[in-house]
Structures are given as C-alpha cells and as structure tokens.
Design an enzyme around this catalytic site. Structure first.
Site, PDB file in Angstrom:
ATOM      1  N   HIS A  30      14.179  34.206  16.571  1.00  0.00           N
ATOM      2  CA  HIS A  30      14.758  33.867  17.983  1.00  0.00           C
ATOM      3  C   HIS A  30      16.115  33.373  18.218  1.00  0.00           C
ATOM      4  CE1 HIS A  30      10.527  34.293  19.481  1.00  0.00           C
ATOM      5  NE2 HIS A  30      10.985  33.995  20.734  1.00  0.00           N
ATOM      6  N   HIS A  77       9.082  26.532  14.003  1.00  0.00           N
ATOM      7  CA  HIS A  77      10.200  26.494  12.963  1.00  0.00           C
ATOM      8  C   HIS A  77      10.485  25.405  12.619  1.00  0.00           C
ATOM      9  CE1 HIS A  77      10.997  30.875  12.898  1.00  0.00           C
ATOM     10  NE2 HIS A  77      11.069  30.755  14.217  1.00  0.00           N
TER      11      HIS A  77
END
Length: 235
Positions: A148, A197
């Site tokens: 992303h 993440h």
C-alpha cells in the site's frame, strides 16, 4: 579538467541532478530497512511505534476515538489495488483521449512496474506480518515492503508530478505535489495504525515507491530530451 567538469555540470539540469540524489538516498534507506526486516527479532523502534498506536497494555485496542478506526480503514483503501487501478486506468484513458500518449505510457510503466517490483521484493525478503498487535483488517500477503505504501507513492507521486508539469501557477503546482505526498503518507500511517505492517515495512515501501517513481520520471524525461521534441511529461 576543471573546465570540462563545469561544462558537464551546466548541462545537467537541476531537477535531474536532484532526482538522481533522491533515488540514491531512497535506495540506501531501503537497503538499511531490509536488514531490519531480515533480523530474527523485531527491531526496538518497530515494536515501540506499533505499540504506540495501541492503548497501554491492550494491543487489541487502537488509540483514539471509535470513529478513528473507520477513518483509517477508509484512508488505507486509497492505497488498495482496486482504487489505484481505477485511478490509473481513468487517467490513462483520459490522456489517450486528449492525445497525450507519452504521459499515459509513463503512468502505465510506473504503476505496473511498481506492482511487479513490490511482489518480487515481498517474496525475496519473506517477512511475515506483525503478530505483536491484532490486525484490524484482514491481510494474507507478506509484510515487507508495504505494498500500500509503495504503490501509493508510485501512483500519487507520478500523477502529482505530471499534473504539476501541466500547470502554470507555482502555488497550484505546490498544492498538487503536497496533496500527493500527504495522501501517500496517510496511507502508510494507516497501515501501521491497523496493525498489518511494521513501521519499517512502511518506510521501505515509501523509499522503494519514491525511488521507482523518480526513476520512471527521470527515464521518460531523458528520452524526451534525446528525441528533441516538446516535453509531454511536464517540467
């Protein structure tokens, strides 16, 4: 020798020189972060930052009001493959309709190449998702680098730089570039907030995405200059 060096420097445009320096810096940063990702235990700054987004002693509950989690889910969708593909496709079709094939090709190469590069890097590093905190969205792919963050950097920075190149007013140019950078930063932060993440994943995604976007822009600019035609990619 000094005269030759001065002549070479005068021929190198400042934006090109700056782009080269930024690419080198991003690649160096990515290499350092890759060492962090390959370590057998999480780095202290990874764990500290990840836990800072959760309530003390409750790794399953994010900080902030209840509505903030929903906002972060919405923000993170700006870096999803579906949204980025739609934005990219719409922009490419528009550029083709107004007969601007060069910037259309640049966008396609940048985004498609960035997606391929992100997938290869994930497989090469093979870092699992963090288990220190609960995941607030479902993810099944590998963790490093953040896709992303990387693809947001590639897409929004490429589109922002192209749009700025077509604009005349410096204030508007700055606004467009700041908006592109801000969107990229918010997407990356949302990935940490949602717990999917490590911070180093996001930092690496930004480094790789920015370097790739700048490399594509630089290559397109140099090719345009060699052809001697009017620039279609923006100055």
């Amino acid at each position: 020798m000094k005269t030759t060096a001065n002549a070479l420097l005068t021929r190198i445009e400042f934006p090109v020189l700056l782009a080269g320096l930024l690419i080198a810096g991003c690649l160096w940063g990515f290499e350092e972060l890759m060492e962090v990702a390959r370590a057998t235990t999480p780095h202290a700054f990874d764990t500290e930052i990840l836990l800072a987004f959760r309530q003390a002693g409750q790794p399953g509950i994010p900080i902030g009001p209840l509505w903030l989690e929903g906002v972060m889910r919405d923000v993170t969708s700006l870096g999803s493959a579906t949204v980025l593909v739609l934005i990219t496709a719409a922009t490419i079709v528009y550029l083709l309709l107004i007969r601007r094939p060069a910037p259309a090709l640049l966008i396609f190469v940048a985004v498609a190449g960035g997606q391929l590069l992100s997938s290869l890097l994930k497989v090469g590093v093979d870092r699992p998702r963090p288990e220190l905190v609960s995941h607030l969205v479902s993810e099944t792919s590998l963790s490093f680098p953040s896709g992303h963050a990387m693809l947001s950097a590639v897409t929004y920075l490429t589109l922002g730089s192209l749009a700025a190149g077509f604009l005349q007013d410096r204030t508007v140019k700055a606004y467009v570039l700041v908006l592109a950078v801000l969107t990229t930063l918010l997407v990356g932060i949302s990935r940490i907030y949602l717990g999917v993440h490590w911070p180093s994943d996001v930092l690496a995604g930004w480094c790789a995405g920015f370097a790739w976007a700048m490399l594509c822009w630089l290559a397109a600019r140099l090719l345009q200059r060699r052809k001697g035609g009017e620039s279609e990619i923006g100055d």
